[in-house]
Motif scaffolding. Structure first.
Motif, PDB file in Angstrom:
ATOM      1  N   THR A  40       0.827  -1.212   0.000  1.00 58.93           N
ATOM      2  CA  THR A  40       0.000   0.000   0.000  1.00 58.93           C
ATOM      3  C   THR A  40       0.858   1.257   0.000  1.00 58.93           C
ATOM      4  OG1 THR A  40      -1.769  -1.136   1.204  1.00 58.93           O
ATOM      5  CG2 THR A  40      -1.797   1.274   1.236  1.00 58.93           C
ATOM      6  N   ILE A  42       3.949   1.627  -0.993  1.00 58.97           N
ATOM      7  CA  ILE A  42       4.712   1.780  -2.235  1.00 58.97           C
ATOM      8  C   ILE A  42       3.917   2.597  -3.244  1.00 58.97           C
ATOM      9  CG2 ILE A  42       5.614   0.536  -4.243  1.00 58.97           C
ATOM     10  CD1 ILE A  42       6.400  -1.726  -2.318  1.00 58.97           C
ATOM     11  N   ASP A  43       2.639   2.306  -3.347  1.00 63.13           N
ATOM     12  CA  ASP A  43       1.779   3.052  -4.279  1.00 63.13           C
ATOM     13  C   ASP A  43       1.435   4.439  -3.736  1.00 63.13           C
ATOM     14  OD1 ASP A  43       1.754   0.890  -6.016  1.00 63.13           O
ATOM     15  OD2 ASP A  43      -0.041   0.019  -5.115  1.00 63.13           O
ATOM     16  N   LEU A  44       1.159   4.519  -2.440  1.00 58.26           N
ATOM     17  CA  LEU A  44       0.712   5.771  -1.840  1.00 58.26           C
ATOM     18  C   LEU A  44       1.802   6.837  -1.834  1.00 58.26           C
ATOM     19  CD1 LEU A  44      -1.572   7.261  -0.307  1.00 58.26           C
ATOM     20  CD2 LEU A  44      -0.593   6.336   1.821  1.00 58.26           C
ATOM     21  N   TRP A  45       3.025   6.430  -1.467  1.00 55.01           N
ATOM     22  CA  TRP A  45       4.122   7.392  -1.356  1.00 55.01           C
ATOM     23  C   TRP A  45       5.135   7.286  -2.502  1.00 55.01           C
ATOM     24  CZ3 TRP A  45       5.129   6.284   4.570  1.00 55.01           C
ATOM     25  CH2 TRP A  45       4.103   6.879   5.309  1.00 55.01           C
ATOM     26  N   ASP A  46       4.842   6.448  -3.486  1.00 51.08           N
ATOM     27  CA  ASP A  46       5.713   6.269  -4.652  1.00 51.08           C
ATOM     28  C   ASP A  46       7.152   5.974  -4.222  1.00 51.08           C
ATOM     29  OD1 ASP A  46       6.373   6.124  -7.336  1.00 51.08           O
ATOM     30  OD2 ASP A  46       6.814   8.276  -7.500  1.00 51.08           O
ATOM     31  N   LEU A  47       7.320   4.904  -3.464  1.00 52.46           N
ATOM     32  CA  LEU A  47       8.610   4.576  -2.861  1.00 52.46           C
ATOM     33  C   LEU A  47       9.528   3.858  -3.840  1.00 52.46           C
ATOM     34  CD1 LEU A  47       7.391   3.250   0.622  1.00 52.46           C
ATOM     35  CD2 LEU A  47       8.113   5.576   0.015  1.00 52.46           C
ATOM     36  N   SER A  48      10.808   4.196  -3.782  1.00 50.77           N
ATOM     37  CA  SER A  48      11.828   3.481  -4.548  1.00 50.77           C
ATOM     38  C   SER A  48      12.266   2.258  -3.750  1.00 50.77           C
ATOM     39  CB  SER A  48      13.032   4.390  -4.807  1.00 50.77           C
ATOM     40  OG  SER A  48      13.680   4.707  -3.582  1.00 50.77           O
ATOM     41  N   SER A  49      13.104   1.412  -4.353  1.00 47.31           N
ATOM     42  CA  SER A  49      13.549   0.194  -3.668  1.00 47.31           C
ATOM     43  C   SER A  49      14.353   0.522  -2.416  1.00 47.31           C
ATOM     44  CB  SER A  49      14.389  -0.671  -4.620  1.00 47.31           C
ATOM     45  OG  SER A  49      15.533   0.037  -5.066  1.00 47.31           O
ATOM     46  N   GLU A  51      14.072   3.286  -0.578  1.00 46.89           N
ATOM     47  CA  GLU A  51      13.147   3.856   0.404  1.00 46.89           C
ATOM     48  C   GLU A  51      12.321   2.776   1.082  1.00 46.89           C
ATOM     49  OE1 GLU A  51      12.297   8.304  -1.469  1.00 46.89           O
ATOM     50  OE2 GLU A  51      11.143   6.567  -2.186  1.00 46.89           O
ATOM     51  N   ASN A 105       4.100  11.361   5.054  1.00 51.06           N
ATOM     52  CA  ASN A 105       5.151  11.063   4.089  1.00 51.06           C
ATOM     53  C   ASN A 105       6.198  10.178   4.751  1.00 51.06           C
ATOM     54  OD1 ASN A 105       7.181  12.866   5.434  1.00 51.06           O
ATOM     55  ND2 ASN A 105       5.730  14.447   4.763  1.00 51.06           N
TER      56      ASN A 105
END
Length: 411
Positions: A40, A42-49, A51, A105
């Protein structure tokens, strides 16, 4: 079972063990509270690997900092363990609840995750010390039960998510509340009938402990164990989600969360039975079996990625049982071989160094996966069980030789 054993496992002792175990279970739900909701976030905060790694690593980093400060100041040996555990569980719960309320965030979340890690450093080691004051002959079994409870607690967030909690905030909030409620149980548990000597502030206590060969080998075995354990716990859920999706399973996320809970939670059986057998056949033998089996699963489970969900799940459960079966025994070995005045500090520094290694390997997993894929990723865990196996084999032989020498001396 002799009379002393019966006393140790009498009603009072069993009740204390239950209270300590429940307290550890509740507090440890905070550790992987955000790992369980990674898909969830990863999509919500647009996380990189990288992060993604920080979310788990920051808890470990906080745990390390808290452990080093605590061990240097000998806090686990100067403060009653149930008091230290109580306040630490409170802090872990509050900092986790604040994530659910305030974190909009990644940066804010990481600050509170660090605080959670610092707090948990006052739960784990002192909790094991508290157990050792209630059990002497069956210490391995008792510690195995507590570590099993810690395992269930670590898996708890996956269960909450698998049952369809409506938001990631609710999952995180629930774990924080669990920590606070469980921490209050420790107010009903005081030091047991086998108290350890109270230490004074001594910054040389830890370096002196590492001069003991048995302590060193037990620590090296633990470090190898930790290289494998937390990387598996941190990333198996994502591995399973991707594997189920690749195999064509519908609603792979919820199914993977429930199976991940079962995989990690099955460690309760491993820790429990590992403790029982350790008290009967020896702690070193149990660690050798555990490291050997878990290392074997780490070697080949990746090659079943995307295959039958049943096959991957079964291997996962075997891994979940074997990977934790030895954990309590490394701690039990320290309580037996280190300076009794500084058991708490020695346990805490053992945990701190072990968690330094977890940071390295947790960060490496997504990096390796991005290059080679899940098929080969878990191979980087293999050095841990291999080196741990070698260390424990040396300790087993050392103690066996000492036993033979004592027999010859008597003759």
């Amino acid at each position: 079972m002799n009379k002393t054993d019966s006393v140790e496992f009498g009603k009072m002792h069993t009740n204390k063990l239950l209270l300590i175990s429940l307290a550890m279970l509740g507090a440890m739900t905070t550790w992987f509270s955000m790992t369980a909701v990674l898909p969830t976030l990863i999509d919500l905060w647009d996380l990189s690997s990288s992060e993604i790694s920080y979310i788990t690593i920051m808890v470990n980093f906080g745990f390390i900092v808290g452990s080093l400060v605590s061990a240097f100041m000998n806090l686990p040996d100067r403060i009653q363990p149930h008091i230290l555990c109580f306040w630490s569980a409170m802090l872990a719960g509050i900092s986790t609840i604040l994530i659910a309320i305030l974190a909009e965030n990644l940066v804010v979340a990481l600050v509170f995750r660090f605080c959670t890690g610092v707090a948990l450093s006052g739960v784990y080691g002192p909790g094991l010390k508290l157990v050792s004051t209630w059990f002497q002959l069956r210490r391995g079994t008792a510690m195995g039960v507590v570590v099993g409870a810690l395992t269930i607690g670590s898996a708890g967030p996956h269960l909450f998510k698998g049952f369809g909690f409506s938001s990631w905030e609710l999952v995180v909030l629930t774990t924080g509340v669990c920590s606070i409620l469980s921490g209050t149980l420790l107010l009903f548990v005081k030091v047991g009938p086998f108290p350890l000597p109270v230490g004074t502030f001594d910054p040389n206590a830890i370096p002196r402990a590492f001069k003991n060969q048995k302590v060193r080998l037990a620590n090296f075995g633990y470090f190898g164990h930790m290289w494998e354990l937390y990387a598996m716990w941190s990333w198996f859920g994502l591995f399973l989600t991707e594997s189920f999706r690749t195999s064509g399973m519908n609603d792979s996320s919820s199914a993977a969360s429930l199976v991940t809970f079962i995989v990690i939670g099955s460690g309760l059986l491993g820790a429990w039975f590992g403790g029982v057998f350790a008290d009967r056949i020896g702690r070193e033998q149990v660690t050798l079996w555990s490291l050997g089996i878990s290392g074997t699963i780490a070697l080949f489970i990746g090659f079943f990625f995307g295959s039958s969900p049943w096959i991957v799940s079964i291997f996962g459960v075997i891994w979940g049982i074997s990977i934790i079966a030895d954990s309590a025994q490394f701690s039990a070995l320290l309580t037996e071989h280190t300076d009794q005045r500084y058991v708490g500090s020695t346990l805490t520094i053992q945990l701190a160094i072990g968690y330094v290694l977890t940071i390295i390997v947790i960060f490496l997993v997504p990096f390796v996966e991005s290059i080679f894929g899940w098929k080969f990723t878990f191979l980087i865990l293999l050095p841990g069980p291999i080196l741990g196996f070698i260390s424990m084999l040396r300790l087993h032989r050392l103690k066996k030789n000492e036993k033979m020498d004592s027999i010859y001396e008597v003759k």
